[in-house]
Scaffold this motif. Sequence first.
Motif, PDB file in Angstrom:
ATOM      1  N   HIS A   1       0.853  -1.147  -0.166  1.00  0.00           N
ATOM      2  CA  HIS A   1      -0.031  -0.078  -0.108  1.00  0.00           C
ATOM      3  C   HIS A   1       1.009   1.181  -0.004  1.00  0.00           C
ATOM      4  O   HIS A   1       1.825   1.132   0.645  1.00  0.00           O
ATOM      5  N   ASP A   2       0.428   2.192  -0.780  1.00  0.00           N
ATOM      6  CA  ASP A   2       1.333   3.499  -0.953  1.00  0.00           C
ATOM      7  C   ASP A   2       0.117   4.659  -1.184  1.00  0.00           C
ATOM      8  O   ASP A   2      -0.245   4.725  -2.066  1.00  0.00           O
ATOM      9  N   ARG A   3       0.089   5.549  -0.306  1.00  0.00           N
ATOM     10  CA  ARG A   3      -0.819   6.344  -0.351  1.00  0.00           C
ATOM     11  C   ARG A   3       0.292   7.969  -0.367  1.00  0.00           C
ATOM     12  O   ARG A   3       0.600   8.200   0.675  1.00  0.00           O
ATOM     13  N   ALA A   4       0.442   8.367  -1.545  1.00  0.00           N
ATOM     14  CA  ALA A   4       1.227   9.589  -1.593  1.00  0.00           C
ATOM     15  C   ALA A   4       2.939   9.627  -1.468  1.00  0.00           C
ATOM     16  O   ALA A   4       3.326  10.527  -1.021  1.00  0.00           O
ATOM     17  N   VAL A   5       3.379   8.401  -1.825  1.00  0.00           N
ATOM     18  CA  VAL A   5       4.862   8.368  -1.822  1.00  0.00           C
ATOM     19  C   VAL A   5       5.140   8.489  -3.540  1.00  0.00           C
ATOM     20  O   VAL A   5       6.010   9.267  -3.709  1.00  0.00           O
ATOM     21  N   PHE A   6       4.699   7.866  -4.178  1.00  0.00           N
ATOM     22  CA  PHE A   6       5.167   7.361  -5.553  1.00  0.00           C
ATOM     23  C   PHE A   6       5.102   8.890  -6.530  1.00  0.00           C
ATOM     24  O   PHE A   6       5.961   8.936  -7.215  1.00  0.00           O
ATOM     25  N   HIS A   7       4.066   9.912  -6.124  1.00  0.00           N
ATOM     26  CA  HIS A   7       4.050  10.953  -6.819  1.00  0.00           C
ATOM     27  C   HIS A   7       5.063  12.058  -6.437  1.00  0.00           C
ATOM     28  O   HIS A   7       5.574  12.784  -7.439  1.00  0.00           O
ATOM     29  N   PHE A   8       5.987  11.581  -5.441  1.00  0.00           N
ATOM     30  CA  PHE A   8       7.268  12.386  -4.885  1.00  0.00           C
ATOM     31  C   PHE A   8       8.457  11.788  -5.854  1.00  0.00           C
ATOM     32  O   PHE A   8       9.497  12.648  -5.986  1.00  0.00           O
ATOM     33  N   LEU A   9       8.262  10.908  -6.580  1.00  0.00           N
ATOM     34  CA  LEU A   9       9.372  10.353  -7.277  1.00  0.00           C
ATOM     35  C   LEU A   9       9.467  11.013  -8.869  1.00  0.00           C
ATOM     36  O   LEU A   9       8.879  10.324  -9.801  1.00  0.00           O
ATOM     37  N   VAL A  10      10.133  11.981  -8.827  1.00  0.00           N
ATOM     38  CA  VAL A  10       9.783  12.887 -10.156  1.00  0.00           C
ATOM     39  C   VAL A  10      10.952  12.542 -11.118  1.00  0.00           C
ATOM     40  O   VAL A  10      10.817  12.855 -12.492  1.00  0.00           O
ATOM     41  N   SER A  11      11.968  11.747 -10.789  1.00  0.00           N
ATOM     42  CA  SER A  11      12.810  11.489 -11.780  1.00  0.00           C
ATOM     43  C   SER A  11      12.603   9.774 -12.213  1.00  0.00           C
ATOM     44  O   SER A  11      12.194   9.061 -11.336  1.00  0.00           O
ATOM     45  N   PRO A  12      12.785   9.651 -13.623  1.00  0.00           N
ATOM     46  CA  PRO A  12      12.789   8.380 -13.868  1.00  0.00           C
ATOM     47  C   PRO A  12      13.452   7.113 -13.166  1.00  0.00           C
ATOM     48  O   PRO A  12      12.886   5.901 -13.007  1.00  0.00           O
ATOM     49  N   GLU A  13      14.906   7.550 -12.815  1.00  0.00           N
ATOM     50  CA  GLU A  13      15.485   6.590 -12.032  1.00  0.00           C
ATOM     51  C   GLU A  13      14.910   6.444 -10.791  1.00  0.00           C
ATOM     52  O   GLU A  13      15.028   5.187 -10.575  1.00  0.00           O
ATOM     53  N   ARG A  14      14.466   7.108 -10.152  1.00  0.00           N
ATOM     54  CA  ARG A  14      13.879   6.853  -8.584  1.00  0.00           C
ATOM     55  C   ARG A  14      12.583   6.166  -9.022  1.00  0.00           C
ATOM     56  O   ARG A  14      12.279   5.228  -8.002  1.00  0.00           O
ATOM     57  N   ARG A  15      11.834   6.258  -9.797  1.00  0.00           N
ATOM     58  CA  ARG A  15      10.795   5.414 -10.046  1.00  0.00           C
ATOM     59  C   ARG A  15      10.960   4.032 -10.309  1.00  0.00           C
ATOM     60  O   ARG A  15      10.497   3.136  -9.931  1.00  0.00           O
ATOM     61  N   ARG A  16      12.156   4.040 -11.268  1.00  0.00           N
ATOM     62  CA  ARG A  16      12.442   2.519 -11.608  1.00  0.00           C
ATOM     63  C   ARG A  16      13.038   1.911 -10.397  1.00  0.00           C
ATOM     64  O   ARG A  16      12.727   0.870 -10.006  1.00  0.00           O
ATOM     65  N   GLN A  17      13.936   2.621  -9.297  1.00  0.00           N
ATOM     66  CA  GLN A  17      14.218   1.739  -8.308  1.00  0.00           C
ATOM     67  C   GLN A  17      13.213   1.401  -7.481  1.00  0.00           C
ATOM     68  O   GLN A  17      13.092   0.416  -6.679  1.00  0.00           O
ATOM     69  N   TYR A  18      11.951   2.187  -7.362  1.00  0.00           N
ATOM     70  CA  TYR A  18      10.940   1.989  -6.624  1.00  0.00           C
ATOM     71  C   TYR A  18      10.408   0.731  -7.011  1.00  0.00           C
ATOM     72  O   TYR A  18       9.944  -0.111  -6.279  1.00  0.00           O
ATOM     73  N   LEU A  19      10.132   0.673  -8.380  1.00  0.00           N
ATOM     74  CA  LEU A  19       9.314  -0.352  -9.007  1.00  0.00           C
ATOM     75  C   LEU A  19      10.214  -1.740  -8.978  1.00  0.00           C
ATOM     76  O   LEU A  19       9.603  -2.651  -8.755  1.00  0.00           O
ATOM     77  N   ASP A  20      11.488  -1.673  -8.952  1.00  0.00           N
ATOM     78  CA  ASP A  20      12.271  -2.688  -8.732  1.00  0.00           C
ATOM     79  C   ASP A  20      12.043  -3.427  -7.414  1.00  0.00           C
ATOM     80  O   ASP A  20      12.057  -4.476  -7.485  1.00  0.00           O
ATOM     81  N   ASN A  21      12.000  -2.464  -6.423  1.00  0.00           N
ATOM     82  CA  ASN A  21      11.870  -2.993  -5.080  1.00  0.00           C
ATOM     83  C   ASN A  21      10.424  -3.404  -4.986  1.00  0.00           C
ATOM     84  O   ASN A  21      10.167  -4.619  -4.171  1.00  0.00           O
ATOM     85  N   LEU A  22       9.543  -2.869  -5.620  1.00  0.00           N
ATOM     86  CA  LEU A  22       8.109  -3.523  -5.483  1.00  0.00           C
ATOM     87  C   LEU A  22       8.214  -4.684  -6.059  1.00  0.00           C
ATOM     88  O   LEU A  22       7.401  -5.724  -5.533  1.00  0.00           O
TER      89      LEU A  22
END
Length: 204
Positions: free
Chosen positions: A109-130
């Motif tokens: 569950h994630d309410r309002a973390v993902f939208h703070f990830l403004v760089s593609p690299e940080r989104r990729r790292q988040y999704l890899d961990n997910l």
Amino acid sequence: MAEHWDRFYATRDPAELSWWQPHLTCSLRLIEEAGLPRDSSIIDVGGGNSTLVDDLLARGYERITVLDLSAAALDQAKRRLGEKAAKVTWIAGDVTSLSLPAQAFDLWHDRAVFHFLVSPERRRQYLDNLRRALKPGGHLIIATFAETGPTKCSGLPVVRYGVDELARVVGAEFKLVKSLREEHLTPAGATQDFIYAHFVFCGR
């Protein structure tokens, strides 16, 4: 970044924070609709001092992890829960860089973390961990600012999403089950538009 959030939590009453809700009604609805057994493993990413953990415990969920950048926020939640805090696993860290165990969670569950990830690299790292931490067939419930939501929050830029765009970004391994929209009224009286999306992880 942790210092930024620690400062917010240390200098404001929880009910004064823009994202505060007494109960995360939309999140709870989607979690309950997932139909998971009460011994399922749930992680609340960016849970901070949110009351979601209180409400999940009250509903009988037994294996809850709360992860947040801010140790100060987690400390507030622990104090609020008192003895019940011992039933919860608490992790202070950055979800884009810490190492979570493989296939450990039935629901993320994630309410309002993902939208703070403004760089593609940080989104990729988040999704890899997910993808690493969520079990195949597990559930992802994620809430972000909608296209009509604010462009900044707590002094930081955000990325706004529509449901189709969010589905594209999280990837084809995730099948969209349901989405909701919410007009969140902040303690200051402003309105923030959110989208909530429930996905099932089909696996790599």
